[in-house]
Every structure is written in C-alpha cells, then in structure tokens.
Design a protein around this motif. Structure first.
Motif, PDB file in Angstrom:
ATOM      1  N   GLU A  75      -4.441   7.328  16.871  1.00  0.00           N
ATOM      2  CA  GLU A  75      -5.520   7.506  15.894  1.00  0.00           C
ATOM      3  C   GLU A  75      -6.749   6.639  16.160  1.00  0.00           C
ATOM      4  O   GLU A  75      -7.861   7.001  15.815  1.00  0.00           O
ATOM      5  CB  GLU A  75      -4.995   7.203  14.472  1.00  0.00           C
ATOM      6  CG  GLU A  75      -4.075   8.299  13.977  1.00  0.00           C
ATOM      7  CD  GLU A  75      -3.617   8.094  12.561  1.00  0.00           C
ATOM      8  OE1 GLU A  75      -4.328   7.416  11.780  1.00  0.00           O
ATOM      9  OE2 GLU A  75      -2.524   8.590  12.235  1.00  0.00           O
ATOM     10  N   SER A  91       0.837  -1.188   0.000  1.00  0.00           N
ATOM     11  CA  SER A  91       0.000   0.000   0.000  1.00  0.00           C
ATOM     12  C   SER A  91       0.881   1.251   0.000  1.00  0.00           C
ATOM     13  O   SER A  91       0.613   2.216  -0.724  1.00  0.00           O
ATOM     14  CB  SER A  91      -0.931  -0.023   1.219  1.00  0.00           C
ATOM     15  OG  SER A  91      -1.752   1.106   1.217  1.00  0.00           O
ATOM     16  N   GLN A  92       1.930   1.226   0.810  1.00  0.00           N
ATOM     17  CA  GLN A  92       2.829   2.389   0.836  1.00  0.00           C
ATOM     18  C   GLN A  92       3.545   2.556  -0.500  1.00  0.00           C
ATOM     19  O   GLN A  92       3.692   3.663  -1.018  1.00  0.00           O
ATOM     20  CB  GLN A  92       3.845   2.239   1.968  1.00  0.00           C
ATOM     21  CG  GLN A  92       3.202   2.486   3.330  1.00  0.00           C
ATOM     22  CD  GLN A  92       4.193   2.382   4.462  1.00  0.00           C
ATOM     23  OE1 GLN A  92       5.011   1.454   4.504  1.00  0.00           O
ATOM     24  NE2 GLN A  92       4.124   3.305   5.410  1.00  0.00           N
ATOM     25  N   ASP A 152      -6.402   2.242   5.003  1.00  0.00           N
ATOM     26  CA  ASP A 152      -7.284   2.778   6.044  1.00  0.00           C
ATOM     27  C   ASP A 152      -7.728   1.715   7.043  1.00  0.00           C
ATOM     28  O   ASP A 152      -8.169   2.033   8.139  1.00  0.00           O
ATOM     29  CB  ASP A 152      -8.571   3.350   5.401  1.00  0.00           C
ATOM     30  CG  ASP A 152      -8.230   4.506   4.483  1.00  0.00           C
ATOM     31  OD1 ASP A 152      -7.195   5.148   4.719  1.00  0.00           O
ATOM     32  OD2 ASP A 152      -8.990   4.737   3.522  1.00  0.00           O
ATOM     33  N   ILE A 210       0.379   4.672  16.204  1.00  0.00           N
ATOM     34  CA  ILE A 210      -0.812   5.029  15.412  1.00  0.00           C
ATOM     35  C   ILE A 210      -2.057   4.410  16.048  1.00  0.00           C
ATOM     36  O   ILE A 210      -3.104   5.054  16.146  1.00  0.00           O
ATOM     37  CB  ILE A 210      -0.646   4.567  13.944  1.00  0.00           C
ATOM     38  CG1 ILE A 210       0.508   5.320  13.290  1.00  0.00           C
ATOM     39  CG2 ILE A 210      -1.932   4.778  13.160  1.00  0.00           C
ATOM     40  CD1 ILE A 210       0.857   4.846  11.890  1.00  0.00           C
ATOM     41  N   TRP A 267      -6.011  -1.257   8.079  1.00  0.00           N
ATOM     42  CA  TRP A 267      -5.047  -2.259   8.553  1.00  0.00           C
ATOM     43  C   TRP A 267      -5.271  -2.637  10.015  1.00  0.00           C
ATOM     44  O   TRP A 267      -5.067  -3.781  10.413  1.00  0.00           O
ATOM     45  CB  TRP A 267      -3.603  -1.774   8.343  1.00  0.00           C
ATOM     46  CG  TRP A 267      -3.228  -0.567   9.146  1.00  0.00           C
ATOM     47  CD1 TRP A 267      -3.363   0.730   8.793  1.00  0.00           C
ATOM     48  CD2 TRP A 267      -2.674  -0.561  10.476  1.00  0.00           C
ATOM     49  NE1 TRP A 267      -2.940   1.561   9.793  1.00  0.00           N
ATOM     50  CE2 TRP A 267      -2.508   0.788  10.844  1.00  0.00           C
ATOM     51  CE3 TRP A 267      -2.309  -1.549  11.396  1.00  0.00           C
ATOM     52  CZ2 TRP A 267      -1.993   1.168  12.086  1.00  0.00           C
ATOM     53  CZ3 TRP A 267      -1.796  -1.172  12.625  1.00  0.00           C
ATOM     54  CH2 TRP A 267      -1.642   0.175  12.966  1.00  0.00           C
ATOM     55  N   GLY A 291       1.060   5.029  -1.785  1.00  0.00           N
ATOM     56  CA  GLY A 291       1.722   6.134  -1.077  1.00  0.00           C
ATOM     57  C   GLY A 291       1.219   6.353   0.333  1.00  0.00           C
ATOM     58  O   GLY A 291       1.445   7.409   0.925  1.00  0.00           O
ATOM     59  N   LYS A 292       0.534   5.384   0.895  1.00  0.00           N
ATOM     60  CA  LYS A 292       0.039   5.572   2.282  1.00  0.00           C
ATOM     61  C   LYS A 292      -0.294   4.220   2.903  1.00  0.00           C
ATOM     62  O   LYS A 292      -0.443   3.217   2.185  1.00  0.00           O
ATOM     63  CB  LYS A 292      -1.197   6.459   2.280  1.00  0.00           C
ATOM     64  CG  LYS A 292      -2.387   5.875   1.536  1.00  0.00           C
ATOM     65  CD  LYS A 292      -3.553   6.834   1.588  1.00  0.00           C
ATOM     66  CE  LYS A 292      -4.792   6.309   0.934  1.00  0.00           C
ATOM     67  NZ  LYS A 292      -5.623   5.401   1.595  1.00  0.00           N
ATOM     68  N   LEU A 293      -0.425   4.263   4.220  1.00  0.00           N
ATOM     69  CA  LEU A 293      -0.909   3.047   4.877  1.00  0.00           C
ATOM     70  C   LEU A 293      -2.383   2.877   4.524  1.00  0.00           C
ATOM     71  O   LEU A 293      -3.097   3.872   4.356  1.00  0.00           O
ATOM     72  CB  LEU A 293      -0.796   3.195   6.397  1.00  0.00           C
ATOM     73  CG  LEU A 293       0.595   3.062   7.013  1.00  0.00           C
ATOM     74  CD1 LEU A 293       0.521   3.328   8.510  1.00  0.00           C
ATOM     75  CD2 LEU A 293       1.176   1.668   6.776  1.00  0.00           C
ATOM     76  N   GLU A 348       6.058   2.252  15.324  1.00  0.00           N
ATOM     77  CA  GLU A 348       5.277   3.259  14.596  1.00  0.00           C
ATOM     78  C   GLU A 348       3.789   2.888  14.589  1.00  0.00           C
ATOM     79  O   GLU A 348       2.917   3.719  14.848  1.00  0.00           O
ATOM     80  CB  GLU A 348       5.828   3.321  13.157  1.00  0.00           C
ATOM     81  CG  GLU A 348       5.155   4.331  12.278  1.00  0.00           C
ATOM     82  CD  GLU A 348       5.500   4.118  10.797  1.00  0.00           C
ATOM     83  OE1 GLU A 348       6.476   3.386  10.484  1.00  0.00           O
ATOM     84  OE2 GLU A 348       4.763   4.669   9.948  1.00  0.00           O
TER      85      GLU A 348
END
Ligand code: SF4
Ligand code: SF4
Ligand code: SF4
Length: 804
Positions: free
Chosen positions: A761, A725-726, A734, A757, A736, A730-732, A753
């Motif tokens: 979050e 996905s990264q 939504d 999150i 995971w 370009g991102k983690l 990390e």
C-alpha cells in the motif's frame, strides 16, 4: 547598630521599623548551585520564539463559532468572509484575542484563589513557615523553579512568584484591549504565556495549602472517601460546600473538631472545595459529585446550610437555595451574590437571621466565623424540619405526574439542551405507558444546567422530573474516590523517568477538568480503564477525579478501589483539586530534571522542548467548559504536552493542529549527528477535539508517540495504537506507517502483516529474507538520537551553531 531579630533577619537601630531579611540571599547562594537559565521571570516576549516554533508546526485552527465581534461600541462587527471590524481586526485575530481573554480569566481565577490563600496563610503562620512536601520531594515547586527561577523554601518565598505572575496577568490583559495586536499568532503566544503563568499560580495555591493545612504530601496511599448522592446520613444536619477555596470551609471542620462534635454533622460538597476538604480531613468529608450536581443536590433538599465560595458555581445559587428554604453563606468576594455583609455581626445575629428566614443568605468573608455559624445554622434548620424534607424532588407522586402530563412534546427543551436530550420522548413515553424509564435514562447524561426549563412554555420542572424518575438509582449511587495526593515523589519520577522517555511505559494520560460530559459519565471510566489495563500511568484531578470515583462496575467497585495510587505503570494517581493540576505539569518537568539532569532554573524553553520530544504525556478533558480549563490546557500545550478535549471543547474556538503532509514542518536538530533531520509527525497535534469516546481512546494512544522513543518503546506504543484503533474504530489507523522507522518498531504479533501492507500500500522496499525494511521510513532509528527544536539548546549541548 543592628540587632538580629531572628536568624537572618536584622533591625537597624537608627532606622526604626526597618528590618532587613538577608537569610534568603545567603540560603539561595549556599544551597542552590544551579546556574540561572536564560528566562527567569519571563515577560510576554522572552518565550515568544518558543511559541512561534510551536505555532509554526501546530497551526491554530479556529472553529466556526461566532463570526462577529461586539467587544467595543464601534461594533457589533461582521467578521465573516474576510471582512474586518471597524478597528481593523480580522476574524482569526479576534478569535485569538478571545482565547487569550479566556486564558486570562482562567489564570486570574487561580491567581485570585492563590493570592487569597497565601495572604491568609502568611498572616496566620508567618512568612517563614517552611515549605515541606515530605521526605520524598526535594524538587518542590518544579514549575516555579523553571519559570520564575526561584526555589521557594517558605510561604513568604511564594510571594515573589505571585507578584511576578500578577504583573504578567496585567500585561497580557492589557494586550487584549482594542487596538493592540495585529497578529493572531501573537495573541496565541500571549495565550500561551498567561497559561504558563496560570500553572505557576496553581502551584503556588496548592503548595501553600498542602503545607499549611497538612494535606497529603505526595502520598500514593491516601484514604478513599465516599462519593455519590446517597452518601450522607439523613439523620444528621448536613453542611454542603460548593466552589474551589477550602480556606472558607476548613474552619467548619476545625470548629467541630474543637467542640468534639464532628460526628454529629455531615460535611459534604461539590467540586474542588470538597475535594480539598477531603484532603484536610483524611477523607472524612464526603463528595456528592462534580459541579454538575449542584441543582441535583439543592433541589433534593439535602443541605441544611450551603456554603459557597468561588468559581464554577451557579449564578442563580441564591435563588435555587431560597426556593428550597436552604440558607446560603457566600464567603468569597468573587461572588458576594447581592447579600448583606455580615462580617461585623455577632454570630448569634447571623444565625438568627438565617434560621428565621429573615435573610435568605449572608455574605460572610470571615473564615473563622463561617466555621462557627455554619454548624449552628445547620443544626437549627435540621431541628425545624426534623429530617422530613430531605430526599424529595416532589412532595408526592401526584405532583410528579402533573408535571409530566403538562408536556406537549413541543421540543423547545430539546433544541436548547446542550446535549439535545430527548426530553419530549421521555415525557411522551411516560404519559402513554406510565413508565418512567426513558426519563430516568436522561439522568445519566443531564448536567442539570436548567436551560430546558427556561425554554419550556409549560414551565415544567424538567430537572426535577428527570431526577425523580431516576430516584432509586440516583440515591443508591455510591462510590469511592482516592483523596488527592498532591505532588509526585522524586523517587517515583526516578523509577519511571527512563521507561517514559524511552517509551516502555507507553504514556501518561492526565484526565483533568470539568463535568460538561458529552455522554454518560461512565464513558470516562471506560476510557481511563482501557489505559490503566494497558499499563499507562493515569492521573486525575478536579471534577474528572470526582466523576471517576462515582462510577462503579458490576462488582460495585470504582477504578480507584481496583488500582494503586502510584505514579507508575498501571497506577491511577489522583493529585487533587483543580490547583493540584500543577503537579501533573510538575511531574513532566521533574522527569527532565531528575532523570535527564536538565537544569530547571529559569530554563523554560529547554524543558518544554525536552517534554515535547521525549515525554509521552497527554492531557485529556472529556467535559471541559470553564476558562480555567482553557488556561490549564494551553499551559500544558506551551510545555509541549498535547491535550485531547471532548466535543464541547471545540467551543473554546481554537485547536492546535499539525498537518503531517506539510513535510517541511516536521524536523528537529539531532545533537548527536549534528544535523537537521526530518521526523515523523509526533505528536501531531497540541490541542484537538474528539467527538466520541472511541475516538478519544485512539487519539490519546496516538499522541503518546514521541520522536525519542526507542525501538522497543515505539513498538509498545504502536501496538496499543493499532490495537485500540482496530478495537474501537474497526480498522488500522491511516497514519500508522508514518511512525515506523525500522522493522523493530512494528508490533511483534502483526509484523508480517504490517510489512506486507507497507510494501503493497505504501510502496516501501522490504528484504523478505531478513524481514527488514530497506526503503520507506521518514527516517531511520538511531539509538543516540538527541532531538531539539531550540537553537540555543542545540548550541549549548553541541557546542556549535545549529545546521541550516
Ligand atoms: S473590537 Fe473591533 S471588531 Fe470588535 S466590535 Fe470593536 S471595532 Fe468591531
Ligand atoms: S438540565 Fe439537563 S436536560 Fe435540561 S438542558 Fe440541561 S442538560 Fe439538558
Ligand atoms: S419544552 Fe416543555 S412542553 Fe415542550 S417538550 Fe420540553 S418539556 Fe415538553
């Protein structure tokens, strides 16, 4: 008085012409101790309960394609804005009915193929011809065992499965008549039923041809065969086959071999007919390309004779061949093409009619005669043109430029092209600069459907312009495809069963289906190579297998040349033509049987439940278009295997999507704890369309996650999912966090990390001293977790009724 004719077959004196075959009964009783499961030879209703479980969780989503119906003379009916048709049907149900009809067509296609092959082979070899798929395959016919409840030992035994499948096809097709079902869910259940039947039919066809024609039997190390446009020797007559049924084209090989003349001809083709020709010829037949190469090949003038059989062939094949002076031999009664039946004509008469041009083609459904006629026609036509008309789309450059200069940039072609290719821009650029590169670039994406030519007011031969513009590259396209291996060995399943079920092998990606690719075919390689490198098991079949064999890297190698053909982590196994898809479903079933010892016999729901919860396999069809692909995908869905389709797949009208936020839908019975537990949404879709290759890659990795993954397995799967996905989006992702059951599930490199999150979050509670998750996950990981969503399976293994 009774006489034994052959072992187990008796004739009774008083009853002339009556023989009784009892061997089968004795054999089955003696050799197959497996108890019959609950649903042998299921009808429409027997597995409905299983379907409803799937449909409850994976709700059908109908694409906004076509909101009217014109299936009967009371129509056309506008079904938009909740309106009903004159017969009372609503839009959802009408769409589900259309999906069911498409799946019926798909199943009937594989069924017609299977029936024809089976009857022919039984006539040739006898009912007692043994099914021997090699020493490493004891669980032959896993789908037939699971669905039909029989263990076929001979070609004759396959008839029982065939007859059952034909009955079911009749029943489901009947249900699609006006004035039957009222519920879209019941139509979806019927679509699933007939698609499971489709898998049985594919298995019958492929087993029959493997054993009768001595195709590779579960061999990982099969030969490589040549693929691409420039593969044939233009100094030889070229026989080109197109379609799906090797029954008609194999006799060409046999005849030439018998005459000692195989080296004097080129035998090549398109799609599954030639796929299977490579399986019977040890890679000697050559593959021009997938089905989308039909017009490329014909308009180039390469073939000296064309042999068509059935399915996915252009409906204007005869016209296209006629325009190029290529005689056509149509062989299958599914596509007689308006041609005279030459079955009873002497060979000389047929050859003469075709070579002189008296007839543009003949209908010749007699395989042995096709074997004799095709080489004679090819040789005579070759002699006529002496090789001169080959390899041209235009007689000269002037003709090409005359066509290009006719273009007014009206864009009619662009609007009608399924990929909206900017033909107008290519033409304008060429007119202004004399540079063909923009037109040449279109060749990679063009599926040569011809719709643009129909729309062009200037009657420009757009396909020829595109192909001629990319002439050098097209003719230098050469690759290698590993010949179809057939089934997966029991020993391979034994090796990978546990790591797949536990999750250490992160998944099985099965790339199957047609060639209606949304972008350049090289995307297919990019997608699959990503998974091969990450040591998933990658499996291919049909046109996807062929396309993959045409894409070379900077070293000039295809993925087949760089990857072993084993069904193992990092392997790339081509099972074969469309009907060989059955071995992919068969492999998933064999994991349940060989690794987990689950009984197969008439035991479909238990096996599908096992696959859904434990086997991280995902189907992938980047360019699906046919009803057969619809049936194949829906058959995988009923078996608990999610399928990702490219953007054109949305035109099948229906997806099966789970909604992670509907928490009440995500549960299983845990046989170990005797409780009903909430689970993460894994897999969260059964059929989903994606727009881009990047989305496809991420979606495939995501759908490999299963509730049964061990911590290590989940950690590996999440690592790939997050990394991909990264890398591509370009991102983690939504979602995971939904798949995290404990800190042990987190990818090691990102653990800190991700814990941060989760806390900041998602409000999870973390014990930072121990780096442990205290609160947050949907459920905790339990090593003995034993999930099922089938009450009967729970009862069978827990010995009690399931909890409420
Ligand atoms: S089948 Fe029903 S909805 Fe369709 S055209 Fe006929 S009456 Fe209208
Ligand atoms: S032939 Fe090629 S360019 Fe023309 S409409 Fe089809 S895909 Fe588009
Ligand atoms: S339809 Fe014909 S004339 Fe119009 S842009 Fe396309 S090629 Fe040119």
């Amino acid at each position: 008085m009774a006489f034994e004719l052959r072992e187990g077959i008796f004739a009774i004196d008083e009853m002339r012409n009556v023989s009784i075959r009892i061997g089968k009964v004795i054999e089955e009783a003696e050799e197959w101790a497996e108890e019959m499961g609950p649903t042998p030879k299921p009808g429409i209703i027997e597995l409905r309960k299983w379907d409803m479980k799937l449909l409850e969780r994976y709700e059908p989503f109908y694409a906004p394609v076509q909101d009217f119906c014109n299936l009967c003379t009371m129509g056309p009916c506008d079904l938009s804005q909740n309106k009903k048709g004159a017969c009372g049907i609503d839009l959802k149900t009408a769409k589900a009915r259309l999906v069911t009809i498409a799946c019926c067509i798909g199943a009937a296609s594989h069924g017609g193929h299977a029936r024809h092959l089976l009857d022919h082979l039984i006539e040739e070899l006898g009912e007692d011809y043994p099914i021997d798929l090699g020493g490493n395959v004891n669980v032959e016919a896993p789908i037939i065992r699971t669905v039909v409840g029989i263990r076929p030992r001979t070609l004759g035994d396959l008839k029982e499965a065939m007859e059952w499948a034909e009955k079911e096809l009749m029943r489901v097709l009947h249900a699609t008549h006006i004035g039957n079902e009222e519920s879209y869910l019941d139509y979806e259940s019927k679509a699933m039923h007939i698609s499971m039947v489709d898998h049985v039919l594919m298995e019958i066809a492929d087993i029959a041809q493997i054993v009768a024609y001595n195709m590779p039997k579960a061999e990982p190390n099969v030969p490589l065969t040549d693929t691409g446009f420039g593969i044939v020797d233009k100094n030889k007559p070229v026989i080109v086959v197109v379609g799906h049924n090797v029954l008609y084209s194999k006799p060409i090989l046999d005849y030439l071999e018998e005459m000692g003349r195989l080296d004097d001809f080129e035998i090549a083709g398109l799609c599954c007919a030639v796929h299977d020709m490579t399986r019977v010829s040890g890679g000697r037949a050559k593959i021009f390309g997938p089905i989308s190469y039909q017009l490329r090949v014909i308009r180039s003038g390469i073939p000296d004779v064309m042999i068509s059989d059935e399915q996915c062939i252009r409906a204007d094949l005869l016209q296209a061949c006629k325009a190029m002076g290529i005689p056509l031999i149509a062989t299958s009664d599914a596509a007689a093409r308006g041609l005279p039946d030459a079955s009873d004509w002497p060979v000389e008469k047929i050859v003469n009619a075709l070579v002189t041009g008296e007839l543009p083609g003949v209908f010749l459904p007699v395989p042995e005669k096709v074997g004799q006629v095709a080489p004679l026609v090819a040789e005579a036509i070759f002699k006529k043109h002496g090789g001169n008309r080959k390899y041209r789309f235009f007689a000269n450059d002037e003709e090409l430029w005359n066509e290009i200069n006719k273009c007014t940039q009206c864009m009619n072609c662009v609007f009608t092209c399924p990929h909206n290719l900017r033909i107008d821009q290519g033409m304008a650029h060429a007119q202004k600069t004399k540079d063909l590169s923009k037109l040449a670039k279109l060749e990679e994406q063009c599926i040569a459907c011809g719709k643009c030519e129909q729309a062009c007011p200037k009657n420009i031969k757009i396909i020829n312009v595109i192909m001629a513009s990319n002439f050098d590259r097209l003719y230098n396209k050469k690759g290698k495809m590993r010949v179809g291996r057939g089934p997966i060995q029991d020993t391979e399943i034994r090796n990978v069963g546990q790591p797949i079920v536990m999750g250490q092998i992160p998944g099985v990606i099965a790339a199957v289906g047609c060639a209606n690719y949304p972008d350049e075919a090289k995307s297919l390689r990019e997608i699959l190579e990503e998974f091969v490198k990450r040591r998933y098991i990658v499996v291919t079949s049909g046109c996807h297998a062929i396309t993959l064999g045409m894409i070379t890297d900077e070293e000039g190698q295809t993925l087949y040349e760089k990857t072993p053909g084993d069904f193992d982590a990092g392997g790339l196994a081509n099972v074969g033509s469309c009907v060989a898809n059955s071995h992919i479903a068969g492999a998933a079933i064999k994991i349940a049987n060989i690794f987990a010892m689950r009984p197969l016999r008439g035991n479909y729901a238990e096996i599908a439940d096992y696959v859904l919860n434990r086997v991280g396999a995902v189907g992938f069809s980047w360019g699906p278009y046919s009803p057969k692909a619809a049936a194949i995908a829906t058959g995988f869905n009923r078996l608990g295997v999610p399928v990702v389709v490219g953007p054109h797949g949305a035109k099948y009208r229906r997806a099966y999507l789970g909604k992670y936020f509907k928490k009440e839908k995500w549960w299983v019975y845990d046989i170990k704890t005797r409780s009903k537990v909430p689970i993460e949404p894994a897999p969260d879709a059964l059929l989903v369309a994606v727009e881009t290759k990047e989305e496809a890659i991420v979606q495939l990795a995501r759908l490999c996650i299963r509730p049964n993954d061990t911590s290590l397995g989940r950690q590996i799967k999440l690592t790939h999912y997050l990394e991909l996905s990264q890398k591509y989006l370009g991102k983690l992702p939504d979602d995971w966090h939904l798949f995290v059951r404990s800190e042990a599930d987190l990818p090691l490199k990102m653990k800190d990390e991700l814990l941060h999150i989760l806390e900041s979050e998602y409000g999870w509670k973390i014990d930072w001293d121990k780096k442990k998750i205290l609160e947050g996950p949907i459920r905790r990981y339990d090593a003995g977790f034993n999930p099922t969503i089938v009450e009967e399976v729970y009862e069978k293994y827990a010995g009690e009724k399931p909890p409420q």
